[in-house]
Design a protein around this motif. Structure first.
Motif, PDB file in Angstrom:
ATOM      1  N   GLY A  13     -27.200 -20.735   1.907  1.00  0.00           N
ATOM      2  CA  GLY A  13     -25.684 -20.028   1.712  1.00  0.00           C
ATOM      3  C   GLY A  13     -25.061 -18.143   1.046  1.00  0.00           C
ATOM      4  O   GLY A  13     -25.958 -18.130   0.017  1.00  0.00           O
ATOM      5  N   GLU A  14     -24.158 -17.871   1.567  1.00  0.00           N
ATOM      6  CA  GLU A  14     -24.000 -16.817   0.498  1.00  0.00           C
ATOM      7  C   GLU A  14     -23.482 -17.489  -0.887  1.00  0.00           C
ATOM      8  O   GLU A  14     -23.338 -18.718  -0.971  1.00  0.00           O
ATOM      9  CB  GLU A  14     -22.916 -16.012   0.759  1.00  0.00           C
ATOM     10  CG  GLU A  14     -23.122 -15.276   2.365  1.00  0.00           C
ATOM     11  CD  GLU A  14     -24.407 -14.150   1.810  1.00  0.00           C
ATOM     12  OE1 GLU A  14     -24.114 -13.174   0.924  1.00  0.00           O
ATOM     13  OE2 GLU A  14     -25.322 -13.484   2.595  1.00  0.00           O
TER      14      GLU A  14
ATOM     15  N   SER B  45      -9.610 -14.648   0.993  1.00  0.00           N
ATOM     16  CA  SER B  45     -10.245 -15.885   0.662  1.00  0.00           C
ATOM     17  C   SER B  45     -10.291 -17.566  -0.193  1.00  0.00           C
ATOM     18  O   SER B  45     -10.808 -17.714   0.043  1.00  0.00           O
ATOM     19  CB  SER B  45     -12.574 -16.054   1.130  1.00  0.00           C
ATOM     20  OG  SER B  45     -12.856 -16.057  -0.281  1.00  0.00           O
TER      21      SER B  45
ATOM     22  N   GLU C  71     -18.655 -17.393   1.838  1.00  0.00           N
ATOM     23  CA  GLU C  71     -18.556 -17.012   3.654  1.00  0.00           C
ATOM     24  C   GLU C  71     -19.098 -18.153   4.350  1.00  0.00           C
ATOM     25  O   GLU C  71     -19.865 -18.466   4.290  1.00  0.00           O
ATOM     26  CB  GLU C  71     -19.513 -15.349   3.669  1.00  0.00           C
ATOM     27  CG  GLU C  71     -18.850 -14.634   4.054  1.00  0.00           C
ATOM     28  CD  GLU C  71     -20.320 -13.659   4.756  1.00  0.00           C
ATOM     29  OE1 GLU C  71     -20.017 -12.784   5.927  1.00  0.00           O
ATOM     30  OE2 GLU C  71     -20.449 -13.042   4.031  1.00  0.00           O
ATOM     31  N   ASP C  72     -18.666 -17.860   5.155  1.00  0.00           N
ATOM     32  CA  ASP C  72     -19.084 -18.791   6.987  1.00  0.00           C
ATOM     33  C   ASP C  72     -18.887 -20.664   6.002  1.00  0.00           C
ATOM     34  O   ASP C  72     -19.866 -20.884   6.797  1.00  0.00           O
ATOM     35  CB  ASP C  72     -19.956 -18.244   7.241  1.00  0.00           C
ATOM     36  CG  ASP C  72     -19.768 -17.006   7.731  1.00  0.00           C
ATOM     37  OD1 ASP C  72     -18.627 -16.863   8.624  1.00  0.00           O
ATOM     38  OD2 ASP C  72     -20.543 -16.168   7.844  1.00  0.00           O
ATOM     39  N   LYS C  73     -18.482 -20.942   5.231  1.00  0.00           N
ATOM     40  CA  LYS C  73     -18.438 -22.132   4.716  1.00  0.00           C
ATOM     41  C   LYS C  73     -16.951 -22.726   3.958  1.00  0.00           C
ATOM     42  O   LYS C  73     -16.127 -22.015   4.256  1.00  0.00           O
ATOM     43  CB  LYS C  73     -19.386 -22.281   3.841  1.00  0.00           C
ATOM     44  CG  LYS C  73     -20.700 -22.225   4.316  1.00  0.00           C
ATOM     45  CD  LYS C  73     -21.345 -22.722   3.468  1.00  0.00           C
ATOM     46  CE  LYS C  73     -22.930 -22.326   3.586  1.00  0.00           C
ATOM     47  NZ  LYS C  73     -23.678 -23.240   4.573  1.00  0.00           N
TER      48      LYS C  73
END
Length: 162
Positions: free
Chosen positions: A39-40, A71, A124-126
């Motif tokens: 991931g990012e 975040s 991000e998205d995790k």
């Protein structure tokens, strides 16, 4: 005492106080080794936290884009209430399997007094990890390797006196 002698004495006192204040802050290399996640890049904030779990100071932020600071939810609450100029203590985010080495400054008066270094992370998205890793601020831990929790993005952190 003449005016010149008084001025010299006053300057000597200020110089001594300056040396005392500077001697209390010590620099440490802080190496953060990430797990092999996909991931990012992770945004990580290193904070000084008191014995009651309250944020006291931001020591370093890995992640350059301020729009993503929210975040890091718990730290962002603190940062929003007490914004500080952190541009000198900000670097790139760090991705899975990578490592980052940065210099942090720690007030020696906080060592062995119940303080903790908190590593908070978000990707991000995790998952978001308010306590990806915490290191009790003790003399022994300031020259040691500390393993991550196993549930976050940080594999380990090593502190090295600079």
């Amino acid at each position: 005492m003449n005016r010149t002698a008084k001025l010299f004495l006053l300057l000597a006192v200020f110089a001594a106080q300056s040396v005392t204040v500077n001697a209390q802050v010590k620099k440490y290399k802080c190496m953060v080794q990430m797990t092999n996640y996909m991931g990012e890049g992770a945004y990580i904030v290193i904070s000084l936290v008191d014995s009651k779990g309250n944020y006291e100071k931001t020591l370093y932020v890995l992640g350059p884009d301020k729009k993503w600071y929210n975040s890091l939810k718990e730290w962002h609450k603190f940062y929003s209430k007490k914004p500080a100029n952190i541009s000198a203590t900000t670097g790139a985010s760090v991705s899975g399997g990578e490592r980052s080495v940065n210099v942090i400054e720690i007030d020696e008066a906080k060592v062995n007094k119940g303080y903790t270094l908190r590593f908070e992370s978000a990707v991000e998205d995790k998952n978001y990890n308010v306590k990806d890793l915490e290191i009790p601020l003790t003399t022994a831990n300031l020259s040691a390797k500390t393993d991550g929790t196993g549930t976050g993005y940080i594999r380990y952190v090593r502190l090295i006196p600079n």
